[in-house]
Design a protein around this motif. Structure first.
Motif, PDB file in Angstrom:
ATOM      1  N   GLU A  84      -3.284   7.526   9.097  1.00 41.90           N
ATOM      2  CA  GLU A  84      -3.430   8.363  10.287  1.00 41.90           C
ATOM      3  C   GLU A  84      -3.157   7.563  11.559  1.00 41.90           C
ATOM      4  O   GLU A  84      -2.570   8.071  12.505  1.00 41.90           O
ATOM      5  N   LYS A  85      -3.513   6.306  11.569  1.00 44.90           N
ATOM      6  CA  LYS A  85      -3.318   5.457  12.742  1.00 44.90           C
ATOM      7  C   LYS A  85      -1.997   4.693  12.710  1.00 44.90           C
ATOM      8  O   LYS A  85      -1.666   3.992  13.659  1.00 44.90           O
ATOM      9  N   MET A  86      -1.245   4.825  11.612  1.00 51.69           N
ATOM     10  CA  MET A  86       0.024   4.116  11.462  1.00 51.69           C
ATOM     11  C   MET A  86       1.072   4.696  12.414  1.00 51.69           C
ATOM     12  O   MET A  86       1.090   5.899  12.680  1.00 51.69           O
ATOM     13  N   GLN A  87       1.950   3.811  12.908  1.00 54.57           N
ATOM     14  CA  GLN A  87       2.959   4.239  13.890  1.00 54.57           C
ATOM     15  C   GLN A  87       4.349   3.768  13.470  1.00 54.57           C
ATOM     16  O   GLN A  87       4.484   2.934  12.572  1.00 54.57           O
ATOM     17  N   GLY A  88       5.352   4.284  14.144  1.00 59.12           N
ATOM     18  CA  GLY A  88       6.710   3.782  14.022  1.00 59.12           C
ATOM     19  C   GLY A  88       7.440   4.215  12.767  1.00 59.12           C
ATOM     20  O   GLY A  88       7.188   5.282  12.204  1.00 59.12           O
ATOM     21  N   GLN A  89       8.403   3.376  12.370  1.00 60.78           N
ATOM     22  CA  GLN A  89       9.260   3.689  11.228  1.00 60.78           C
ATOM     23  C   GLN A  89       8.483   3.821   9.933  1.00 60.78           C
ATOM     24  O   GLN A  89       8.843   4.635   9.084  1.00 60.78           O
ATOM     25  N   ALA A  90       7.450   3.035   9.770  1.00 61.52           N
ATOM     26  CA  ALA A  90       6.651   3.106   8.545  1.00 61.52           C
ATOM     27  C   ALA A  90       6.045   4.498   8.396  1.00 61.52           C
ATOM     28  O   ALA A  90       6.017   5.062   7.289  1.00 61.52           O
ATOM     29  N   ARG A  91       5.591   5.060   9.489  1.00 57.53           N
ATOM     30  CA  ARG A  91       5.025   6.419   9.463  1.00 57.53           C
ATOM     31  C   ARG A  91       6.093   7.436   9.075  1.00 57.53           C
ATOM     32  O   ARG A  91       5.867   8.312   8.243  1.00 57.53           O
ATOM     33  N   GLN A  92       7.283   7.300   9.672  1.00 53.91           N
ATOM     34  CA  GLN A  92       8.381   8.231   9.376  1.00 53.91           C
ATOM     35  C   GLN A  92       8.826   8.124   7.909  1.00 53.91           C
ATOM     36  O   GLN A  92       9.071   9.149   7.258  1.00 53.91           O
ATOM     37  N   LEU A 120       0.825  -1.210   0.000  1.00 55.66           N
ATOM     38  CA  LEU A 120       0.000   0.000   0.000  1.00 55.66           C
ATOM     39  C   LEU A 120       0.858   1.258   0.000  1.00 55.66           C
ATOM     40  O   LEU A 120       0.588   2.210  -0.741  1.00 55.66           O
ATOM     41  N   LEU A 121       1.906   1.289   0.827  1.00 56.11           N
ATOM     42  CA  LEU A 121       2.776   2.454   0.899  1.00 56.11           C
ATOM     43  C   LEU A 121       3.544   2.660  -0.407  1.00 56.11           C
ATOM     44  O   LEU A 121       3.797   3.801  -0.807  1.00 56.11           O
ATOM     45  N   LYS A 122       3.907   1.583  -1.057  1.00 53.33           N
ATOM     46  CA  LYS A 122       4.640   1.672  -2.316  1.00 53.33           C
ATOM     47  C   LYS A 122       3.742   2.178  -3.442  1.00 53.33           C
ATOM     48  O   LYS A 122       4.186   2.930  -4.315  1.00 53.33           O
ATOM     49  N   ASN A 123       2.479   1.775  -3.461  1.00 50.67           N
ATOM     50  CA  ASN A 123       1.576   2.064  -4.577  1.00 50.67           C
ATOM     51  C   ASN A 123       0.560   3.162  -4.298  1.00 50.67           C
ATOM     52  O   ASN A 123      -0.290   3.426  -5.153  1.00 50.67           O
ATOM     53  N   MET A 124       0.626   3.813  -3.139  1.00 57.08           N
ATOM     54  CA  MET A 124      -0.431   4.772  -2.791  1.00 57.08           C
ATOM     55  C   MET A 124      -0.447   6.011  -3.671  1.00 57.08           C
ATOM     56  O   MET A 124      -1.482   6.660  -3.797  1.00 57.08           O
ATOM     57  N   GLN A 176       8.707  11.023   5.009  1.00 57.58           N
ATOM     58  CA  GLN A 176       9.914  11.365   4.263  1.00 57.58           C
ATOM     59  C   GLN A 176       9.696  11.221   2.754  1.00 57.58           C
ATOM     60  O   GLN A 176      10.101  12.091   1.975  1.00 57.58           O
ATOM     61  N   GLU A 177       9.038  10.181   2.347  1.00 61.68           N
ATOM     62  CA  GLU A 177       8.769   9.968   0.921  1.00 61.68           C
ATOM     63  C   GLU A 177       7.844  11.049   0.375  1.00 61.68           C
ATOM     64  O   GLU A 177       8.052  11.558  -0.731  1.00 61.68           O
ATOM     65  N   ALA A 178       6.833  11.430   1.145  1.00 63.83           N
ATOM     66  CA  ALA A 178       5.903  12.482   0.708  1.00 63.83           C
ATOM     67  C   ALA A 178       6.632  13.818   0.599  1.00 63.83           C
ATOM     68  O   ALA A 178       6.416  14.576  -0.351  1.00 63.83           O
ATOM     69  N   GLN A 179       7.512  14.114   1.551  1.00 66.19           N
ATOM     70  CA  GLN A 179       8.287  15.361   1.492  1.00 66.19           C
ATOM     71  C   GLN A 179       9.199  15.381   0.261  1.00 66.19           C
ATOM     72  O   GLN A 179       9.314  16.420  -0.404  1.00 66.19           O
TER      73      GLN A 179
END
Length: 186
Positions: free
Chosen positions: A145-153, A122-126, A157-160
């Protein structure tokens, strides 16, 4: 055929018949030479087994199973197949395991179970609208919004990175990256 060759054949047949052993009931059992043994198998009683074609005809009373069609991947479609309309994008995205995972998260959290590979997909293809359509992207935003940890960070970073590299980025990707940043940075 000449008379001599005909006589030679008959002589061979007689010699062969004389050399065949008799079975218990007095009938002759045909002998099989070593060379013929590989070519024509015989059953224990000296008879030849049924041919596969004969056994297939006998089995016509049973319905045969339909054969599965083989899928060819990576090959070009011919012109006749290109004229046929493809499946709708929604049907294609719903068949993706990541989309099914996301829908289950939204609709039935009691039976939903976290799966790291689905989340990574999902994160790769969103940001790709052809894979994750708008309806599923809104559900994905709730999930993020509810995601936590390194995946959230990493997601932040990818969005920025996408927002900062303004050149040559698809406008849909840019809009989605801004939505993700707005949601996660707050």
């Amino acid at each position: 055929m000449t008379k001599k060759s005909r006589e030679a054949r008959q002589t061979k047949k007689r010699a062969k018949a004389d050399s065949e052993p008799e079975s218990d009931d007095g009938s002759s059992v045909p002998r099989v030479s070593d060379a013929d043994e590989d070519a024509r198998p015989y059953l224990v009683d000296g008879t030849e087994p049924e041919s596969p074609a004969a056994s297939d005809e006998a089995d016509n009373s049973q319905p045969s199973k339909p054969k599965k069609a083989k899928q060819k991947s990576g090959k070009k479609k011919n012109n006749a197949q290109q004229d046929v309309p493809a499946l709708s994008e929604q049907a294609e995205t719903q068949s993706q395991p990541g989309i099914v995972y996301l829908q289950q998260w939204k609709s039935n959290r009691a039976s939903w179970k976290f799966q790291k590979l689905r989340q990574m997909w999902l994160l790769k293809n969103m940001y790709t609208s052809s894979v994750v359509d708008l309806e599923h992207f809104t559900i994905l935003l709730e999930y993020l919004e509810k995601m936590q940890g390194q995946a959230r960070q990493r997601c932040i970073q990818e969005a920025q990175t996408l927002v900062e590299s303004d050149q040559g980025v698809d406008p849909v990707k840019m809009e989605r990256a801004k939505n993700v940043l707005q949601l996660l940075v707050e």
